[in-house]
Design a protein around this motif. Structure first.
Motif, mmCIF file in Angstrom:
data_model
loop_
_atom_site.group_PDB
_atom_site.id
_atom_site.type_symbol
_atom_site.label_atom_id
_atom_site.label_comp_id
_atom_site.label_asym_id
_atom_site.label_seq_id
_atom_site.Cartn_x
_atom_site.Cartn_y
_atom_site.Cartn_z
ATOM 1 N N VAL A 1 -54.124 -40.940 55.584
ATOM 2 C CA VAL A 1 -54.900 -39.805 55.103
ATOM 3 C C VAL A 1 -56.283 -39.775 55.746
ATOM 4 N N LEU A 2 -56.937 -40.922 55.803
ATOM 5 C CA LEU A 2 -58.268 -40.953 56.411
ATOM 6 C C LEU A 2 -58.219 -40.580 57.888
ATOM 7 N N ALA A 3 -57.180 -41.044 58.595
ATOM 8 C CA ALA A 3 -57.031 -40.683 60.011
ATOM 9 C C ALA A 3 -56.812 -39.177 60.156
ATOM 10 N N ALA A 4 -55.990 -38.607 59.271
ATOM 11 C CA ALA A 4 -55.734 -37.169 59.322
ATOM 12 C C ALA A 4 -56.999 -36.382 59.003
ATOM 13 N N LEU A 5 -57.807 -36.879 58.067
ATOM 14 C CA LEU A 5 -59.046 -36.193 57.712
ATOM 15 C C LEU A 5 -60.072 -36.251 58.834
ATOM 16 N N ALA B 1 -64.823 -28.621 62.783
ATOM 17 C CA ALA B 1 -66.182 -28.591 63.337
ATOM 18 C C ALA B 1 -66.184 -27.911 64.694
ATOM 19 N N GLY B 2 -65.174 -28.211 65.521
ATOM 20 C CA GLY B 2 -65.087 -27.581 66.830
ATOM 21 C C GLY B 2 -64.893 -26.083 66.737
ATOM 22 N N LEU B 3 -64.060 -25.644 65.786
ATOM 23 C CA LEU B 3 -63.816 -24.212 65.625
ATOM 24 C C LEU B 3 -65.062 -23.486 65.123
ATOM 25 N N GLY B 4 -65.880 -24.197 64.342
ATOM 26 C CA GLY B 4 -67.096 -23.580 63.828
ATOM 27 C C GLY B 4 -68.321 -23.867 64.663
ATOM 28 N N ALA B 5 -68.116 -24.520 65.820
ATOM 29 C CA ALA B 5 -69.222 -24.856 66.728
ATOM 30 C C ALA B 5 -70.301 -25.664 66.010
ATOM 31 N N ALA B 6 -69.860 -26.577 65.127
ATOM 32 C CA ALA B 6 -70.797 -27.407 64.369
ATOM 33 C C ALA B 6 -70.707 -28.858 64.861
ATOM 34 N N GLY B 7 -71.628 -29.689 64.374
ATOM 35 C CA GLY B 7 -71.619 -31.088 64.751
ATOM 36 C C GLY B 7 -70.411 -31.809 64.183
ATOM 37 N N ALA B 8 -69.672 -32.517 65.037
ATOM 38 C CA ALA B 8 -68.434 -33.161 64.606
ATOM 39 C C ALA B 8 -68.698 -34.362 63.698
ATOM 40 N N ARG B 9 -69.731 -35.136 63.980
ATOM 41 C CA ARG B 9 -69.958 -36.368 63.221
ATOM 42 C C ARG B 9 -70.164 -36.083 61.743
ATOM 43 N N ARG B 10 -71.015 -35.128 61.433
ATOM 44 C CA ARG B 10 -71.292 -34.804 60.032
ATOM 45 C C ARG B 10 -70.056 -34.244 59.343
ATOM 46 N N ALA B 11 -69.323 -33.368 60.036
ATOM 47 C CA ALA B 11 -68.126 -32.761 59.443
ATOM 48 C C ALA B 11 -67.069 -33.815 59.161
ATOM 49 N N VAL B 12 -66.861 -34.728 60.103
ATOM 50 C CA VAL B 12 -65.865 -35.790 59.922
ATOM 51 C C VAL B 12 -66.278 -36.715 58.784
ATOM 52 N N LEU B 13 -67.545 -37.109 58.758
ATOM 53 C CA LEU B 13 -68.038 -37.999 57.705
ATOM 54 C C LEU B 13 -67.881 -37.351 56.339
ATOM 55 N N ARG B 14 -68.218 -36.080 56.234
ATOM 56 C CA ARG B 14 -68.086 -35.358 54.972
ATOM 57 C C ARG B 14 -66.616 -35.269 54.539
ATOM 58 N N ASN B 15 -65.756 -34.993 55.490
ATOM 59 C CA ASN B 15 -64.335 -34.863 55.203
ATOM 60 C C ASN B 15 -63.735 -36.180 54.737
ATOM 61 N N VAL B 16 -64.026 -37.241 55.474
ATOM 62 C CA VAL B 16 -63.476 -38.559 55.152
ATOM 63 C C VAL B 16 -64.044 -39.077 53.836
ATOM 64 N N SER B 17 -65.331 -38.873 53.622
ATOM 65 C CA SER B 17 -65.954 -39.350 52.378
ATOM 66 C C SER B 17 -65.348 -38.657 51.163
ATOM 67 N N GLY B 18 -65.158 -37.339 51.258
ATOM 68 C CA GLY B 18 -64.562 -36.606 50.145
ATOM 69 C C GLY B 18 -63.152 -37.060 49.847
ATOM 70 N N GLY B 19 -62.350 -37.242 50.898
ATOM 71 C CA GLY B 19 -60.977 -37.705 50.699
ATOM 72 C C GLY B 19 -60.923 -39.112 50.139
ATOM 73 N N ALA B 20 -61.766 -40.001 50.656
ATOM 74 C CA ALA B 20 -61.794 -41.383 50.176
ATOM 75 C C ALA B 20 -62.213 -41.437 48.708
ATOM 76 N N LEU B 21 -63.202 -40.645 48.347
ATOM 77 C CA LEU B 21 -63.653 -40.614 46.957
ATOM 78 C C LEU B 21 -62.553 -40.100 46.033
ATOM 79 N N ALA B 22 -61.862 -39.047 46.456
ATOM 80 C CA ALA B 22 -60.782 -38.495 45.639
ATOM 81 C C ALA B 22 -59.685 -39.530 45.403
ATOM 82 N N MET B 23 -59.302 -40.250 46.456
ATOM 83 C CA MET B 23 -58.252 -41.266 46.297
ATOM 84 C C MET B 23 -58.727 -42.446 45.454
ATOM 85 N N ALA B 24 -59.988 -42.840 45.620
ATOM 86 C CA ALA B 24 -60.507 -43.965 44.842
ATOM 87 C C ALA B 24 -60.538 -43.636 43.353
ATOM 88 N N VAL B 25 -60.980 -42.430 43.022
ATOM 89 C CA VAL B 25 -61.067 -42.022 41.618
ATOM 90 C C VAL B 25 -59.683 -41.935 40.987
#
Length: 219
Positions: free
Chosen positions: A170-174, A182-206
């Motif tokens: 799941v984390l790899a897919a996120l 991020a690429g489609l929205g022409a935004a910074g990839a690092r922040r988008a990936v970190l936000r995505n992975v953090s949200g998914g990790a938190l959801a699974m942990a809870v």
């Protein structure tokens, strides 16, 4: 491009929501049939909900577009001079001089008055209105494809490996969906990936913690 972005976001929702369900249930039980049933129920419920919600939303948008076009058609029939002046002013607002704007408005009106007003005034293409069925199917398929990953990851490996394999998959897919969105929205990839992975990790942990707690109490 918009449909691709929507598909990526739909797949992302499918990954996170289904992962939360199966990881949470895995915290309470290791029964493969229970995990499969819970994951499949989440997949079906989520995909149908996404499809229905998208259909209703886009249908409402389509109704609004048709109503706006009907009003514009009536105004063009009843007040053609006023509509020509309105189109001229709209074109002026886009940087054209008065004379050039008036000439352009006349030419556009002669070619197709409704299409000209729809595009310039309303931002609508009368020949390419939104389709609620296309949106519904796209949401259904993208959510389903995303949800299949955690569902298969939780039921295929041996019991001791189910949760680790699911979490890593799941984390790899996120990471991938975050990078693509991020690429489609022409935004910074690092922040988008970190936000995505953090949200998914938190959801699974809870959900996992809740599953362990419920399993320990026998609820």
């Amino acid at each position: 491009m918009n449909w691709l972005r929507a598909a990526v976001l739909g797949a992302n929702d499918g990954i996170v929501s289904t992962a939360g369900i199966v990881v949470g249930v895995a915290g309470a039980t290791s029964d493969r049939s229970v995990l499969f049933t819970a994951g499949l129920a989440g997949l079906l419920a989520g995909s149908m909900s996404m499809a229905a919600g998208e259909y209703v939303s886009v249908s409402t948008q389509l109704d609004s577009e048709k109503a706006a076009l009907a009003v514009e058609k009536r105004e063009l029939r009843e007040e053609p001079e006023a509509e020509l002046e309105e189109l001229t002013q709209l074109l002026q607002g886009r940087g054209l001089t008065r004379d050039v704007a008036f000439e352009a408005a006349e030419q556009l009106t002669q070619r197709d008055a409704l299409q000209a007003h729809a595009r310039v005034e309303l931002g609508i293409d009368p020949d390419d209105l939104t389709n609620p069925w296309h949106a519904a199917w796209a949401s259904f398929l993208s959510f389903t494809i995303g949800a299949l990953l955690p569902l298969l990851a939780i039921v295929l490996p041996p019991s001791d490996w189910r949760v680790p394999v699911t979490v890593l998959s799941v984390l790899a897919a996120l990471v991938l969906t975050g990078w693509v969105s991020a690429g489609l929205g022409a935004a910074g990839a690092r922040r988008a990936v970190l936000r995505n992975v953090s949200g998914g990790a938190l959801a699974m942990a809870v959900t996992y913690a809740a599953g362990v707690l419920l399993g320990a109490t026998g609820v």
